[in-house]
Enzyme design. Structure first.
Site, mmCIF file in Angstrom:
data_model
loop_
_atom_site.group_PDB
_atom_site.id
_atom_site.type_symbol
_atom_site.label_atom_id
_atom_site.label_comp_id
_atom_site.label_asym_id
_atom_site.label_seq_id
_atom_site.Cartn_x
_atom_site.Cartn_y
_atom_site.Cartn_z
ATOM 1 N N TYR A 24 0.878 -1.317 0.145
ATOM 2 C CA TYR A 24 -0.156 -0.075 0.093
ATOM 3 C C TYR A 24 0.864 1.286 -0.067
ATOM 4 O O TYR A 24 0.074 2.562 0.004
ATOM 5 C CB TYR A 24 -1.053 0.038 1.091
ATOM 6 C CG TYR A 24 -1.811 -1.131 1.113
ATOM 7 C CD1 TYR A 24 -2.843 -1.302 0.242
ATOM 8 C CD2 TYR A 24 -1.719 -2.080 2.313
ATOM 9 C CE1 TYR A 24 -3.512 -2.532 0.039
ATOM 10 C CE2 TYR A 24 -2.950 -3.205 2.163
ATOM 11 C CZ TYR A 24 -3.727 -3.319 1.004
ATOM 12 O OH TYR A 24 -4.746 -4.493 0.713
ATOM 13 N N ASN A 75 -12.715 4.565 -1.885
ATOM 14 C CA ASN A 75 -11.752 3.379 -1.711
ATOM 15 C C ASN A 75 -12.554 2.670 -0.724
ATOM 16 O O ASN A 75 -12.564 2.941 0.429
ATOM 17 C CB ASN A 75 -10.413 3.698 -1.438
ATOM 18 C CG ASN A 75 -9.634 2.410 -1.160
ATOM 19 O OD1 ASN A 75 -10.220 1.294 -1.266
ATOM 20 N ND2 ASN A 75 -8.356 2.507 -1.027
ATOM 21 N N ASP A 88 -26.050 -0.695 -2.293
ATOM 22 C CA ASP A 88 -27.454 -0.224 -2.301
ATOM 23 C C ASP A 88 -27.384 1.342 -2.175
ATOM 24 O O ASP A 88 -28.167 2.234 -2.756
ATOM 25 C CB ASP A 88 -28.418 -0.689 -1.283
ATOM 26 C CG ASP A 88 -28.684 -2.355 -1.631
ATOM 27 O OD1 ASP A 88 -28.552 -2.568 -2.754
ATOM 28 O OD2 ASP A 88 -29.035 -2.709 -0.731
ATOM 29 N N HIS A 101 -8.535 2.243 -5.655
ATOM 30 C CA HIS A 101 -7.618 1.226 -5.030
ATOM 31 C C HIS A 101 -6.186 1.742 -5.069
ATOM 32 O O HIS A 101 -5.519 1.817 -6.337
ATOM 33 C CB HIS A 101 -7.982 -0.123 -5.345
ATOM 34 C CG HIS A 101 -9.386 -0.588 -5.309
ATOM 35 N ND1 HIS A 101 -9.817 -0.803 -4.091
ATOM 36 C CD2 HIS A 101 -10.342 -0.504 -6.045
ATOM 37 C CE1 HIS A 101 -11.031 -1.532 -4.105
ATOM 38 N NE2 HIS A 101 -11.311 -1.256 -5.551
ATOM 39 N N LEU A 102 -5.505 1.551 -3.835
ATOM 40 C CA LEU A 102 -4.060 1.967 -3.903
ATOM 41 C C LEU A 102 -3.294 0.642 -4.840
ATOM 42 O O LEU A 102 -2.565 0.943 -5.598
ATOM 43 C CB LEU A 102 -3.508 1.865 -2.615
ATOM 44 C CG LEU A 102 -3.954 3.037 -1.557
ATOM 45 C CD1 LEU A 102 -4.043 2.654 -0.133
ATOM 46 C CD2 LEU A 102 -3.183 4.231 -1.976
ATOM 47 N N SER A 103 -3.888 -0.692 -4.304
ATOM 48 C CA SER A 103 -3.051 -1.695 -5.031
ATOM 49 C C SER A 103 -4.004 -2.106 -6.513
ATOM 50 O O SER A 103 -5.071 -1.572 -6.677
ATOM 51 C CB SER A 103 -3.083 -2.810 -4.141
ATOM 52 O OG SER A 103 -4.327 -3.452 -3.871
#
Ligand code: CA2
Length: 148
Positions: A24, A75, A88, A101-103
Site C-alpha cells: 500500500y 476506496n 445499495d 484502490h491503492l493496489s
C-alpha cells in the site's frame, strides 16, 4: 463554487503507512488527504475527506453525498468485496462515483477481483498507490465540469 467532492475511505485505511508498505506504499492517510486536496484545488474544487472502519458510518456519508457532493471518490477497502448495503446506498446517488484502490486487486487474490462498488461506479482507478486517488479526483473534476 461547486459542491465538494466526497472522498471516502473504508476499513483499515487509517493504518496506511504503518503496515504492509510493500502493498500500500509508505504514505499515510493524511498524506493522501493532502494530495487529494491539492489535486481538487487545481480544478478549483474542494474535498470532504473521511475514513471509517464501520460500514454504517460510510453509508451515512454516502447518503449525505446525495445532496452535499458534486461527485464521490471511494476506496471501499474490504467492504468493496462484501457490502451489498454499501452498493445499495451508492446506487441512490445521481452524481458520478469513482472507485479507487491503492493496489491492483485484479492482480492479487481471486476474492479481490470482484467488488460490489464497481456495479455503481462510473469507473475504477487501481494500482497506482496514492496516484490512484489523484487520478480519481481528476476524473471526478472532469465529470463535474462536463455536467455544469
Ligand atoms: O488497494 C486498495 O486500496 C484496497 O482497497 C485496500 C483494501 C483491500 O481489501 C482491497 O482489496 C484493495 C485493504 C485496506 C487495508 O489497508 C491497510 C493499510 C495499511 C496496512 C494494512 C491494511
Amino acid at each position: 463554487m461547486p459542491k465538494p467532492i466526497y472522498v471516502l475511505n473504508g476499513p483499515n485505511l487509517n493504518l496506511l503507512g504503518e503496515r504492509e508498505p510493500e502493498i500500500y506504499g509508505a504514505d499515510t492517510l493524511e498524506d493522501v488527504r493532502k494530495r487529494c486536496k491539492i489535486r481538487a484545488a487545481a480544478a478549483e474544487l474542494t474535498i470532504e475527506f473521511h475514513q471509517s472502519n464501520h460500514e454504517g458510518e460510510l453509508i451515512g456519508w454516502v447518503q449525505e453525498a446525495r445532496t452535499k457532493a458534486s461527485a464521490l471518490v471511494i476506496n471501499p477497502a474490504g467492504y468493496g468485496h462484501t457490502s451489498v448495503a454499501l452498493l445499495d446506498a451508492l446506487k441512490t446517488l445521481e452524481i458520478p462515483i469513482i472507485e479507487c484502490h491503492l493496489s491492483n486487486p485484479a492482480a492479487r487474490e481471486r476474492f479481490r477481483r470482484f467488488t460490489y462498488v464497481s456495479l455503481a461506479a462510473k469507473g475504477v482507478v487501481s494500482g497506482f498507490g496514492v496516484m490512484s486517488y489523484e487520478l480519481a479526483i481528476d476524473a471526478a473534476a472532469a465529470l463535474v465540469r462536463a455536467s455544469a
